[in-house]
Design an enzyme around this catalytic site. Structure first.
Site, short mmCIF file in Angstrom:
data_model
loop_
_atom_site.label_atom_id
_atom_site.label_comp_id
_atom_site.label_asym_id
_atom_site.label_seq_id
_atom_site.Cartn_x
_atom_site.Cartn_y
_atom_site.Cartn_z
N HIS A 9 0.87 -1.19 0.00
CA HIS A 9 0.00 0.00 0.00
C HIS A 9 0.91 1.24 0.00
O HIS A 9 1.96 1.24 0.64
CB HIS A 9 -0.90 0.00 1.24
CG HIS A 9 -1.97 1.04 1.16
ND1 HIS A 9 -1.71 2.37 1.42
CD2 HIS A 9 -3.28 0.97 0.83
CE1 HIS A 9 -2.84 3.07 1.23
NE2 HIS A 9 -3.80 2.23 0.88
N GLU B 107 -4.22 1.47 -7.57
CA GLU B 107 -4.56 2.57 -6.66
C GLU B 107 -3.66 3.76 -6.95
O GLU B 107 -2.57 3.86 -6.36
CB GLU B 107 -4.31 2.15 -5.21
CG GLU B 107 -5.41 1.40 -4.56
CD GLU B 107 -5.49 1.70 -3.05
OE1 GLU B 107 -6.60 1.78 -2.55
OE2 GLU B 107 -4.45 1.85 -2.39
P1 PGA Z 1 -9.85 5.62 0.12
O1 PGA Z 1 -8.59 4.66 0.46
O2 PGA Z 1 -10.94 4.73 -0.39
O3 PGA Z 1 -10.17 6.27 1.42
O4 PGA Z 1 -9.37 6.58 -0.92
C1 PGA Z 1 -8.27 3.58 -0.35
C2 PGA Z 1 -7.02 2.91 0.16
O5 PGA Z 1 -6.12 3.59 0.63
O6 PGA Z 1 -6.91 1.67 0.09
#
Ligand code: PGA
Length: 225
Positions: free
Chosen positions: A92, A156
């Protein structure tokens, strides 16, 4: 569709218990969707109590790259499995940026997660400054993962996390095709500011699910209806 909730370092014990009980009531008949909660590891006992014997799954947000030893403060992937976890998030951007996790560490974690019969959920994504070369960023973050199986990969973009900004459909599709080319065995998710208002605009045919941060803290917003 797969809905993965990343609670991050949020929820109280009581709040988490209420959430899990209400989630079970709300979606017990769901057949098309599968839900996975990535809770803080200290809540695994509760996850086990509430989710054992149901279709819901749970997992961790991080683990160490060895099963045991003198590593004060770390979480053993083997013990996570024993506690019922079947998924662990790796790479992440918060861990890469705030805790200095390197590509090598992330890859090592993915290997030991698979060895322990769990599925790594790898996060990849470019920062705003890297936007114009996102393909290269994704390819380098996926190096070495082609022989990791099972594997989930969440696209992401760092600029979309918690910002309320989301990529358009074309951007998601081109990121997913880079991912599918590098790791064809993977299940692909999208993460970053997903909520019940926007998730429909993010859907595209390659997408198999969502990684949901803030909106996963509340049952109504997590189930994405
Ligand atoms: P968010 O976070 O949905 O609050 O943007 C996603 C994540 O960091 O996995």
């Amino acid at each position: 569709m797969i809905y993965v909730g990343n609670w991050k370092m949020n929820q109280s014990f009581e709040g988490a218990q209420k959430f899990l009980q209400s989630l079970k009531k709300r979606v017990s008949e769901e057949k098309q969707k599968s839900y996975i909660i990535l809770s803080p590891a200290v809540l695994f006992g509760l996850m086990k109590d509430e989710f054992s014997g149901t279709n819901f799954n749970w997992g961790g947000q991080n683990c160490f790259y060895k099963n045991e030893g003198p590593y004060t403060g770390e979480n053993s992937p083997q013990l996570m499995y024993e506690m019922g976890a079947r998924y662990v998030l790796v790479g992440h951007s918060e861990r890469r940026l705030l805790f200095g996790e390197t590509h090598e560490m992330i890859l090592e974690k993915a290997h030991i997660i698979v060895q322990n019969k769990m599925t790594p959920i790898l996060c990849v994504g470019e920062s705003l400054e890297q936007r114009s070369q996102f393909q290269n960023v994704l390819k380098s973050q996926l190096t070495g993962f082609s022989n990791i199986s099972p594997l989930m990969v969440a696209y992401e973009p760092v600029w979309a996390i918690g910002s309320g900004k989301i990529p358009n459909n074309l951007q998601i599709q081109s990121a997913l095709s880079v991912i599918k080319e590098a790791v064809p065995q993977s299940t692909v998710l999208y993460g970053g500011s997903v909520n019940s208002q926007v998730f429909r605009t993010l859907l595209c045919k390659e997408l198999e699910g969502f990684l949901i941060g803030k909106a996963s803290l509340n049952v109504d917003s997590f189930i994405l209806e």
